[in-house]
Design a protein around this motif. Structure first.
Motif, PDB file in Angstrom:
ATOM      1  N   GLY A 161     -80.476   2.249  32.307  1.00  0.00           N
ATOM      2  CA  GLY A 161     -80.722   3.796  32.169  1.00  0.00           C
ATOM      3  C   GLY A 161     -80.225   4.403  30.925  1.00  0.00           C
ATOM      4  N   SER A 162     -79.966   3.751  29.792  1.00  0.00           N
ATOM      5  CA  SER A 162     -80.032   4.341  28.613  1.00  0.00           C
ATOM      6  C   SER A 162     -78.587   5.285  28.286  1.00  0.00           C
ATOM      7  N   THR A 163     -77.808   5.077  29.348  1.00  0.00           N
ATOM      8  CA  THR A 163     -76.406   5.803  29.242  1.00  0.00           C
ATOM      9  C   THR A 163     -75.403   5.587  27.888  1.00  0.00           C
ATOM     10  N   ILE A 164     -75.717   4.232  27.554  1.00  0.00           N
ATOM     11  CA  ILE A 164     -75.244   4.080  26.171  1.00  0.00           C
ATOM     12  C   ILE A 164     -75.523   5.320  25.091  1.00  0.00           C
ATOM     13  N   ALA A 171     -69.892   6.132  18.185  1.00  0.00           N
ATOM     14  CA  ALA A 171     -69.080   5.753  19.155  1.00  0.00           C
ATOM     15  C   ALA A 171     -69.727   4.881  20.122  1.00  0.00           C
ATOM     16  N   ASP A 172     -71.210   4.629  20.205  1.00  0.00           N
ATOM     17  CA  ASP A 172     -71.885   3.668  20.754  1.00  0.00           C
ATOM     18  C   ASP A 172     -71.565   2.262  20.383  1.00  0.00           C
ATOM     19  N   ILE A 173     -71.425   2.115  19.026  1.00  0.00           N
ATOM     20  CA  ILE A 173     -70.983   0.630  18.628  1.00  0.00           C
ATOM     21  C   ILE A 173     -69.639   0.344  19.182  1.00  0.00           C
ATOM     22  N   SER A 174     -68.718   1.448  18.774  1.00  0.00           N
ATOM     23  CA  SER A 174     -67.347   1.311  19.201  1.00  0.00           C
ATOM     24  C   SER A 174     -67.083   0.929  20.698  1.00  0.00           C
ATOM     25  N   PHE A 175     -67.749   1.703  21.519  1.00  0.00           N
ATOM     26  CA  PHE A 175     -67.806   1.152  22.867  1.00  0.00           C
ATOM     27  C   PHE A 175     -68.285  -0.190  23.290  1.00  0.00           C
ATOM     28  N   LEU A 176     -69.424  -0.588  22.567  1.00  0.00           N
ATOM     29  CA  LEU A 176     -69.614  -2.323  22.756  1.00  0.00           C
ATOM     30  C   LEU A 176     -68.698  -3.036  22.198  1.00  0.00           C
ATOM     31  N   THR A 281     -73.484  19.993  26.145  1.00  0.00           N
ATOM     32  CA  THR A 281     -72.964  19.098  27.135  1.00  0.00           C
ATOM     33  C   THR A 281     -73.668  17.597  27.215  1.00  0.00           C
ATOM     34  N   GLU A 282     -74.496  17.363  26.618  1.00  0.00           N
ATOM     35  CA  GLU A 282     -75.215  16.034  26.603  1.00  0.00           C
ATOM     36  C   GLU A 282     -75.666  15.655  25.301  1.00  0.00           C
ATOM     37  N   THR A 283     -75.519  14.411  24.769  1.00  0.00           N
ATOM     38  CA  THR A 283     -76.478  13.566  23.881  1.00  0.00           C
ATOM     39  C   THR A 283     -77.273  12.653  24.235  1.00  0.00           C
ATOM     40  N   SER A 284     -78.523  12.524  24.020  1.00  0.00           N
ATOM     41  CA  SER A 284     -78.985  11.326  24.618  1.00  0.00           C
ATOM     42  C   SER A 284     -79.885  10.781  23.665  1.00  0.00           C
ATOM     43  N   HIS A 285     -79.489   9.542  22.893  1.00  0.00           N
ATOM     44  CA  HIS A 285     -79.877   9.001  21.582  1.00  0.00           C
ATOM     45  C   HIS A 285     -81.211   8.368  21.922  1.00  0.00           C
ATOM     46  N   LYS A 286     -81.946   8.415  21.047  1.00  0.00           N
ATOM     47  CA  LYS A 286     -83.240   7.413  21.162  1.00  0.00           C
ATOM     48  C   LYS A 286     -83.306   6.518  20.153  1.00  0.00           C
ATOM     49  N   TYR A 287     -83.394   5.138  20.431  1.00  0.00           N
ATOM     50  CA  TYR A 287     -83.273   4.108  19.622  1.00  0.00           C
ATOM     51  C   TYR A 287     -84.635   3.397  19.125  1.00  0.00           C
ATOM     52  N   SER A 288     -84.397   2.623  17.942  1.00  0.00           N
ATOM     53  CA  SER A 288     -85.620   2.003  17.666  1.00  0.00           C
ATOM     54  C   SER A 288     -85.020   0.391  18.116  1.00  0.00           C
ATOM     55  N   VAL A 289     -85.915  -0.457  18.140  1.00  0.00           N
ATOM     56  CA  VAL A 289     -85.607  -1.809  18.789  1.00  0.00           C
ATOM     57  C   VAL A 289     -84.709  -2.586  17.825  1.00  0.00           C
ATOM     58  N   GLU A 290     -84.972  -2.287  16.605  1.00  0.00           N
ATOM     59  CA  GLU A 290     -84.205  -3.100  15.483  1.00  0.00           C
ATOM     60  C   GLU A 290     -82.964  -2.686  15.394  1.00  0.00           C
ATOM     61  N   GLU A 291     -82.880  -1.277  15.591  1.00  0.00           N
ATOM     62  CA  GLU A 291     -81.539  -0.393  15.816  1.00  0.00           C
ATOM     63  C   GLU A 291     -80.526  -1.091  16.804  1.00  0.00           C
ATOM     64  N   VAL A 292     -81.109  -1.503  18.001  1.00  0.00           N
ATOM     65  CA  VAL A 292     -80.369  -1.916  18.823  1.00  0.00           C
ATOM     66  C   VAL A 292     -79.750  -3.399  18.777  1.00  0.00           C
ATOM     67  N   ALA A 293     -80.695  -4.248  18.258  1.00  0.00           N
ATOM     68  CA  ALA A 293     -80.318  -5.595  17.770  1.00  0.00           C
ATOM     69  C   ALA A 293     -78.946  -5.312  16.690  1.00  0.00           C
ATOM     70  N   ASP A 294     -79.134  -4.398  15.647  1.00  0.00           N
ATOM     71  CA  ASP A 294     -78.292  -4.396  14.683  1.00  0.00           C
ATOM     72  C   ASP A 294     -76.896  -3.842  15.390  1.00  0.00           C
ATOM     73  N   GLU A 297     -75.020  -6.758  17.116  1.00  0.00           N
ATOM     74  CA  GLU A 297     -74.477  -7.670  16.150  1.00  0.00           C
ATOM     75  C   GLU A 297     -73.273  -7.204  15.642  1.00  0.00           C
ATOM     76  N   HIS A 298     -73.405  -5.951  15.317  1.00  0.00           N
ATOM     77  CA  HIS A 298     -71.979  -5.417  14.647  1.00  0.00           C
ATOM     78  C   HIS A 298     -70.860  -5.182  15.830  1.00  0.00           C
ATOM     79  N   ALA A 299     -71.287  -5.467  17.093  1.00  0.00           N
ATOM     80  CA  ALA A 299     -70.297  -5.442  18.007  1.00  0.00           C
ATOM     81  C   ALA A 299     -69.820  -6.622  18.592  1.00  0.00           C
ATOM     82  N   GLY A 300     -70.299  -7.787  18.055  1.00  0.00           N
ATOM     83  CA  GLY A 300     -69.741  -9.290  18.515  1.00  0.00           C
ATOM     84  C   GLY A 300     -70.973  -9.708  19.317  1.00  0.00           C
TER      85      GLY A 300
END
Ligand code: AVJ
Length: 322
Positions: A161-164, A171-176, A281-294, A297-300
């Motif tokens: 659901g893209s809750t990330i 903070a999304d990377i730290s969470f991962l 009250t809320e942030t909803s980030h919109k990713y690129s596919v490359e960004e997700v893979a990156d 990787e940064h999160a192990g």
């Protein structure tokens, strides 16, 4: 099939977080997780049915289409933990695909008791799985599930659901990363991410003409009135959805229509608002596919596969802990 709830400590944390958020110098804030009380969770279900909000349908389409392929990439006996199960509708496809071949335990981890109850009801008919609801914060719940796993079992974590996207970056990377620390090498994370799309389409999705998202957002003030004995007058506030081009995120705010004062008795707090001032009250980030893979990787993690919906750009990403 037996349901053993794991219940959280009683929470007066709400009062504390409201106090901190509204006392913040500059931009006032409230954590988005508090949007999901009983009323909020039900409003969110309605949002998912709106024609303007394609996110949930895209997520479900991908899971329905690719469930088999997804679970085949995770070998062995699997324990499924889901962070923020919501209604459980999308999860059905994964659980059915898994339980066809192996007995499966499923731990939905949810801070919303309402959502947890909806999910348990929705999935109760799948015979070969045992459901253990866990009313906890995500990482606390995941720690608990990891502690219960038996030798040789793999964890498959679902974070759909893209809750990330609700975390600020980075903070999304730290969470991962924190999640990765709880996992063992070879464990899997199926991560749903909403992708970039035209700004007007996003504004429509987060400020729908029926006003459901507005009600969802303003319910946060109503909830503070109900639970913390506050005196927000809802008519004096308005919902606002804005696209932040720097962070590539949709932001929800609640804007004060006039100068006013609010008292929140159970937080021992009086707060002034200026006309036009907002609570973020809320942030909803919109990713690129490359960004997700990156980010993975940064999160192990290693990005093992991605499935993309083109009707409403959205990606399902299978990440394997390294
Ligand atoms: C449940 C976090 C995915 O960010 O799109 C929907 C919540 N907020 N409409 C999102 C939401 C406003 C939603 N997530």
């Amino acid at each position: 099939m037996v349901i053993h709830p794991i219940i959280a400590d009683p929470v007066s944390e709400f009062a504390e977080e409201v106090c901190n958020g509204l006392n913040k110098p500059g931009q006032k804030e409230l954590p988005s997780k508090y949007l999901y009380d009983e009323v909020g969770s039900r409003l969110f279900e309605v949002i998912c049915a709106l024609p303007e909000y394609g996110l949930t349908r895209a997520d479900e389409r991908l899971l329905r289409k690719h469930a088999r392929e997804i679970v085949e990439r995770v070998r062995g006996e699997v324990v499924v933990a889901e962070l923020g199960s919501g209604s459980g509708k999308k999860t059905r496809w994964i659980l059915e695909a898994l339980s066809r071949h192996r007995p499966t335990s499923y731990y939905p981890i949810e801070i919303s008791a309402t959502a947890l109850a909806m999910c348990e009801r929705e999935l109760a008919d799948i015979d070969a799985i045992s459901i253990v609801g866990c009313e906890r914060e995500y990482l606390d719940g995941l720690l608990e599930v990891a502690a219960r796993r038996l030798r040789g079992q793999r964890l498959l974590v679902l974070f759909l659901g893209s809750t990330i996207g609700n975390f600020d970056r980075p903070a999304d990377i730290s969470f991962l990363r924190e999640m990765r620390l709880i996992l063992e090498p070879g464990d899997a994370l199926l991560l749903g991410t909403d992708l970039e799309k035209p700004v007007l389409q996003l504004i429509d999705a987060y400020d729908d003409p029926l006003g459901v998202t507005a009600a969802f957002n303003l319910n946060l003030l109503a909830r503070i009135n109900r639970e913390l004995d506050a005196d927000f007058v809802l008519e004096r506030y308005a919902h606002a959805a804005r696209f932040n081009a720097d962070t590539r995120s949709i932001e929800m705010h609640i804007s004060s229509a006039c100068d006013q004062m609010v008292t929140i008795k159970k937080a021992g707090l009086s707060v002034p608002f200026q006309k036009g001032e907002t609570i973020w009250t809320e942030t909803s980030h919109k990713y690129s596919v490359e960004e997700v893979a990156d980010m993975a990787e940064h999160a192990g993690f290693r990005c093992d596969a991605q499935w993309i919906d083109h009707e409403w750009p959205f990606a399902e990403n299978l990440l394997i802990a390294e």
